[in-house]
Design an enzyme around this catalytic site. Structure first.
Site, short mmCIF file in Angstrom:
data_model
loop_
_atom_site.label_atom_id
_atom_site.label_comp_id
_atom_site.label_asym_id
_atom_site.label_seq_id
_atom_site.Cartn_x
_atom_site.Cartn_y
_atom_site.Cartn_z
N HIS A 75 -30.04 4.37 -79.47
CA HIS A 75 -28.95 4.21 -80.04
C HIS A 75 -28.87 2.90 -80.96
CE1 HIS A 75 -24.36 2.74 -80.45
NE2 HIS A 75 -24.42 3.89 -81.03
N SER A 76 -28.37 2.97 -82.28
CA SER A 76 -28.11 1.93 -83.27
C SER A 76 -29.71 1.08 -83.30
CB SER A 76 -27.07 0.88 -82.67
OG SER A 76 -26.90 0.32 -83.92
N PHE A 77 -29.67 -0.26 -83.11
CA PHE A 77 -31.11 -0.92 -82.90
C PHE A 77 -31.89 -0.09 -81.73
CE2 PHE A 77 -33.26 -4.14 -80.43
CZ PHE A 77 -33.96 -4.93 -81.53
N GLY A 79 -32.93 2.61 -81.80
CA GLY A 79 -33.73 3.58 -82.51
C GLY A 79 -35.26 2.60 -82.91
#
Length: 244
Positions: A75-77, A79
């Site tokens: 999720h988010s960073f 990734g």
């Protein structure tokens, strides 16, 4: 229904508690769930960390538990962590899932994915911090990260976040191997998530398009709130994204 083996990687300003309720729902459905913490977050409080240290921590967690056939979800960073971990242990991964996640191109950083005003604002926050961290101002957190929440919910979530190590957000990542891997990929887009504003910098289709060919899954929700308020729905979306 196929039983899946999830490894969930949270993002910036997060920790493993972000996925507690979703993990419980996934386990009720019969899936296995692991949520490793990584340096600079949660109980691992030292903020002087590199992206390589974060990657190594997740790789070591997966190897020590001898996890195989995993759905590795970021999720988010997270990734970027999914991408760098996949380069090291591709044979343990059945599918990669990016949930409103950054997907830098080879040689890019997370910061490179942000609109220029956001890049400048984060740089100013890091420079002013004294320890190269970025703490989100509440107005930004409230309107961009938890925009579907009530004010009370937003304040409660804000009390749980801590300053984010800035170093890993600015590291240029070598992702040549990631972009050569043939691991199936999915992108889950929560449509009220405006941390990356809709338009040229949007999660979908800007970040998602970097993956090339991928399965697209869509749901409603913002960047943080919906993991807490609708964990069953999020769990169902994770399964849709992660299934064979």
């Amino acid at each position: 229904m196929d039983k899946l083996n999830f490894v969930l990687i949270h993002g910036a300003w997060g920790d493993v508690s972000q996925f507690e309720k979703v993990a419980d729902e996934l386990r009720k459905l019969g899936h296995t769930v692991h949520v490793p913490e990584y340096p600079g977050h949660g109980e691992l409080k030292d903020k002087n960390v590199t992206h390589e240290q974060i990657t190594i921590a997740v790789v070591d967690y997966i190897r020590e538990k001898d996890l195989k056939n995993i759905v590795l979800l970021g999720h988010s960073f997270g990734g970027t962590v999914v991408a760098t971990v996949a380069q090291q242990i591709p044979n343990r991964i059945d599918r990669l899932v990016f949930t409103n996640a950054f997907v830098p191109l080879d040689g890019q950083s997370v910061s490179d994915q942000l609109p220029p005003p956001a890049q400048e604002a984060f740089k100013q926050l890091a420079d002013a911090s004294g320890n190269n961290t970025i703490m989100l101002p509440f107005p930004l957190f409230r309107d961009a990260f938890v925009n579907t929440a009530s004010l009370e919910e937003a304040k409660a979530m804000y009390r749980r976040i801590t300053p984010e190590p800035a170093g890993p957000l600015y590291q240029k990542l070598d992702l040549k191997k990631f972009y050569s891997l043939q691991i199936p990929k999915s992108y889950l887009n929560l449509t009220e998530d405006i941390v990356l504003p809709h338009g040229d910098y949007a999660w979908h289709t800007n970040q998602s398009s970097h993956l090339g060919f991928f399965r697209y899954i869509e749901g409603h929700g913002d960047h943080f709130t919906t993991f807490q308020t609708e964990p069953k729905m999020i769990a169902e979306k994770f399964v849709q994204a992660g299934r064979p």
